[in-house]
Each structure stands twice: as C-alpha cells, then as structure tokens.
Design an enzyme around this catalytic site. Structure first.
Site, PDB file in Angstrom:
ATOM      1  N   GLY A  81     -39.769  21.303  31.644  1.00 30.56           N
ATOM      2  CA  GLY A  81     -39.529  21.444  33.074  1.00 30.56           C
ATOM      3  C   GLY A  81     -39.385  20.106  33.778  1.00 30.56           C
ATOM      4  CG  ASN A 160     -47.129  24.261  40.362  1.00 31.62           C
ATOM      5  OD1 ASN A 160     -46.271  24.146  41.245  1.00 31.62           O
ATOM      6  ND2 ASN A 160     -48.008  23.320  40.100  1.00 31.62           N
ATOM      7  CD  GLN A 188     -46.144  28.192  37.092  1.00 34.61           C
ATOM      8  OE1 GLN A 188     -46.572  29.302  36.799  1.00 34.61           O
ATOM      9  NE2 GLN A 188     -46.611  27.097  36.535  1.00 34.61           N
ATOM     10  CB  SER A 208     -40.913  24.595  31.069  1.00 35.93           C
ATOM     11  OG  SER A 208     -41.699  23.983  30.076  1.00 35.93           O
ATOM     12  CG  HIS A 210     -45.532  24.553  28.236  1.00 42.83           C
ATOM     13  ND1 HIS A 210     -46.736  24.439  28.882  1.00 42.83           N
ATOM     14  CD2 HIS A 210     -44.681  23.719  28.879  1.00 42.83           C
ATOM     15  CE1 HIS A 210     -46.621  23.566  29.883  1.00 42.83           C
ATOM     16  NE2 HIS A 210     -45.375  23.117  29.890  1.00 42.83           N
ATOM     17  CB  THR A 246     -31.822  15.130  16.496  1.00 49.59           C
ATOM     18  OG1 THR A 246     -31.096  13.980  16.044  1.00 49.59           O
ATOM     19  CG2 THR A 246     -31.803  16.197  15.418  1.00 49.59           C
ATOM     20  CB  CYS A 333     -50.336  16.892  38.047  1.00 49.32           C
ATOM     21  SG  CYS A 333     -49.378  18.105  37.174  1.00 49.32           S
TER      22      CYS A 333
HETATM   23  C1  PLP Z   1     -45.296  23.202  34.469  1.00 50.61           C
HETATM   24  C2  PLP Z   1     -44.354  22.964  35.573  1.00 50.61           C
HETATM   25  C3  PLP Z   1     -43.407  21.928  35.514  1.00 50.61           C
HETATM   26  C4  PLP Z   1     -43.377  20.945  34.370  1.00 50.61           C
HETATM   27  O1  PLP Z   1     -42.920  21.542  33.193  1.00 50.61           O
HETATM   28  P1  PLP Z   1     -43.221  20.804  31.794  1.00 50.61           P
HETATM   29  O2  PLP Z   1     -42.466  21.620  30.809  1.00 50.61           O
HETATM   30  O3  PLP Z   1     -44.694  20.893  31.597  1.00 50.61           O
HETATM   31  O4  PLP Z   1     -42.721  19.426  31.913  1.00 50.61           O
HETATM   32  C5  PLP Z   1     -42.527  21.779  36.555  1.00 50.61           C
HETATM   33  N1  PLP Z   1     -42.554  22.615  37.614  1.00 50.61           N
HETATM   34  C6  PLP Z   1     -43.434  23.631  37.711  1.00 50.61           C
HETATM   35  C7  PLP Z   1     -43.380  24.526  38.888  1.00 50.61           C
HETATM   36  C8  PLP Z   1     -44.363  23.831  36.695  1.00 50.61           C
HETATM   37  O5  PLP Z   1     -45.236  24.828  36.804  1.00 50.61           O
END
Ligand code: PLP
Length: 404
Positions: A81, A160, A188, A208, A210, A246, A333
C-alpha cells in the site's frame, strides 16, 4: 528451526488488530508454496520454468482485475500500500507540473500524508480537508476546494483507524467534471467492502494483500487506461515498464488467491463480523465516559474505535496483551510517539481524550466467545487503570461539582 529467538507462542492469542495486518489464510499459503519451492523461475525467462511463473503472474492479474472490475492491463503489482500511494501521488504531481495544487484530507494514512509533505518541498500546494465529527469528508467543501490549478486529489476510501467510509464515488464525479485526477487509498476497503473501480469512477486505487489475509510485502495499484503515470522504479521491463524489478511471483499468486476468497465470502463474512462488532460496541459503550469514534453506520464491518476518558491507550493495550489480546491504540505508525492520533484530533477530540483510545478490528476468524472475553477484559482494565489515574480523579471531582 527458526533463526529467530521466537518465544513460544502463547496458548491462546486473541487477534483483534486486523487493520494492522491479518493472518495468511491456509489456502493462500498453499497457493504460494509451489512458487517458493519447485516453481522458482524468473517470470521474464523464456524457458518453461520461467513461462510457468509468467502464466501465474498473468492469471493472478486477471483474477484481481475481475474482483475489482478493472481490465488486467490496469493492474500493476507493487510492494504494498505504501508504495502504491507514493507512486500515485508523486507521479500525479510530476505529470502535470503546470498545475501545482492538490486536495487531500487530514485523516489520510501517513503513506499519503508524508508523500504530500515531501512534494510540498517541491512546490506543490495541498489543501488538507477537515472532516466532520464522524470522520466524513464534506462533498460540497471538496467541490469548493477544487480550483483552476488543481491537478489531482487523493482521498482514502476507508479510514484505517476509525473505519469511516468516505464518499469516494461522489468525489470522483467532481474530479471528472474539473479534469482533476483522482486517487484513492483503498487499502482498508479492498477485500472487505465492495470495490468496483468502474462504479467508483476513480483514476487510481491502492491496495495491499496483507490487509485481506494475503502475504506482507505485496500490493498493487489500479491505474485507469489512458492515464500516463510515470514509472515508479527504473530498471527492467517488468509491469509494462512501469514498475521494474523481478516479480514477487509467490506474493502475487497469494494476493490473488486471498482477494478471490475474500470476494467470494464477503457477504457472509460481513454479516458475521458486523454482528460481533455491534455487540462489542454496544457493550463497551456501557463504560462510563466512553465514546465511539467514526461513523456509527458508514464504517468498515470489522472496525470499532473507542475513547475512554481518564486512561492512557498504551496502558490499556499492554494490559490487554497480558491477557493474550492483540489490539491497538491510535495507528501502529503513531504509537511510540507521544502525539495522539492525527485522525482522532481531526474529529475534534481533545488531546487528553484522544490519548485514551482503543481500536479493535475484527475479522471472520474471530468468535463471539473471543469478543465476550475482550469485552470483559477491557471493562476490567479500564476500571483498574482509572483507579490509578489522577486525570480520572479530577474528572470525577469536576463531575460531582456539577461541571461534568
Ligand atoms: C496498511 C495501510 C497502508 C500501508 O500499506 P502497506 O502494505 O503496509 O505498505 C496504507 N494505507 C492504509 C489505509 C493502510 O491501512
């Protein structure tokens, strides 16, 4: 054997921090394993081991495009993300240097806010819109903020910290009318609520893996056909020469699998998660001097965010951890710094109240039994911390004097 001195996992972890990251689903791991072992070929190699990797990457791109209602050629893979947000914002600035104004909000993720801060040093002027007490951006105010020299805007789809879902569709209509590029951080939202890029009308959208039971370190961005963003990484010809390096084949395969599963199960997952979350909210709002942060209705299914007056969020989190509960205060963060969350402050909450925040984010793997345990432990801990809190004592004194 692990090289890391991992402590034995606690018997029972109750994981309630799904906005920070999620567990990798077993089917996702299974889909990835062949590409970490026997099928390790470089997707750019022309022998069959490489071709197999290329096919896996393109099949995954198709799956992700289908889930988001995009064209496969509009999906680019990134490291997550943060990279997608950086790419969208930096590039949108650089392709239109004649216009040096952008619109965003005060409650964006730091990946967006800090990208803007960096560009302000290069001459970009940014209007950071405030939000109402529920965390919503005002569409009319947005419209009035867009001006002659506005080149692009970035407003997140779902927050988030507080889970509020922004009126992205309405905002993108305004952008289209004014020839303004529109990016949304949907990290999110993707995998949790319906995300249809055609319906939303956005030009760029970050996601993203994860955050929806995929692996860490892999994500992507939708870039609408016809928008000529600049490459983010220079190097090889990967990702249509837009993002060199890659390919993370296993990560890409895992992300596609995770999104496919999340999309298939979205309705039933959301029903279950919303029920548990509503029970949690109702129960914890029974605590004296508590409040729910974020919109009560227009919010992510799994998100519950509270403030409890007279306590420190960090102490609450550490006490919950002793009971095996993983939850968060503010965003991951900002924790570690003494400043309360910029999102809670933007809602108009005072510094002292914002310090007592708790974010619980559930997923479909949580159970009602776990939620009840969380409720019990939060109630006990808040009570315990308040007994030791001079701030709480003062609040109660004021209250009994009629200033409550
Ligand atoms: C987690 C998050 C990100 C960052 O994503 P990563 O894959 O951890 O770098 C950016 N924006 C929001 C709203 C998020 O919740």
């Amino acid at each position: 054997m692990s090289d890391f001195n991992l402590q034995p996992a606690k018997d029972k972890i109750i994981y309630a921090d799904n906005a920070a990251t999620t567990s990798v689903a077993p089917a996702v791991l299974e889909s990835m394993l062949p590409f970490l072992t026997k099928r390790f070929g470089n997707a750019s190699s022309i022998y069959s081991l490489g071709v197999q990797s290329r096919e896996a990457v393109e099949k995954s791109r198709n799956t992700i495009a289908r889930c988001l209602n995009a064209e496969p050629s509009e999906i680019y893979f990134t490291s997550g993300g943060t990279e997608s947000d950086n790419w969208a914002i930096r590039s949108a600035f650089k392709i239109n240097l004649n216009k040096k104004h952008a619109v965003s909000s005060k409650i964006e993720h730091h990946a967006v806010l800090h990208s803007f801060k960096a560009l302000e040093k290069e001459g970009l002027r940014v209007s950071y819109l405030g939000v109402d007490s529920n965390g919503l951006v005002d569409v009319k105010e947005f419209s009035q903020t867009v001006r002659e020299d506005t080149s692009f805007a970035s407003i997140m789809m779902a927050n988030n910290e507080i889970g509020t879902i922004e009126p992205v569709k309405e905002l993108s209509v305004i952008c289209k009318e004014h020839g303004v590029l529109f990016h949304t951080d949907a990290v999110q939202a993707v995998g949790h609520v319906k995300v249809d890029v055609k319906e939303l009308g956005v030009d760029m959208l970050s996601f993203s893996a994860h955050k929806f039971h995929g692996p860490k370190g892999i994500g992507g961005i939708f870039i609408r056909k016809g928008i000529n963003l600049l490459p983010f990484m220079e190097g090889g010809a990967q990702e249509n020469k837009m993002r060199a390096g890659t390919e993370n084949v296993a990560g890409i395969v895992g992300m596609a699998k995770a999104l496919e599963i999340a999309t298939q199960n979205m309705t039933s997952n959301n029903k279950k998660v919303t029920q548990m979350r509503n029970h949690l909210i109702k129960s914890l709002l029974g605590i004296d001097r508590s409040r729910l942060n974020g919109d009560p209705v227009i919010r992510l299914p799994g998100n519950a965010n509270f403030c409890f007056e007279g306590i420190e969020g960090e102490s609450l989190i550490l006490n919950l951890d002793l009971n095996g509960i993983c939850a968060s205060s503010g965003s991951a963060c900002t924790s570690g710094s003494l400043e309360p969350s910029h999102v809670l402050l933007a809602l108009g909450i005072s510094h002292s109240v914002a310090h007592g925040s708790l974010r619980i984010t559930l997923c479909e793997e949580n159970t009602l039994q776990e939620v009840n345990f969380i409720i019990q432990k939060v109630k006990e801990t808040v009570e315990k911390l308040r007994l030791m809190s001079p701030v709480w004592e003062k609040i109660k004194t004021m209250e009994s004097a009629g200033f409550g």
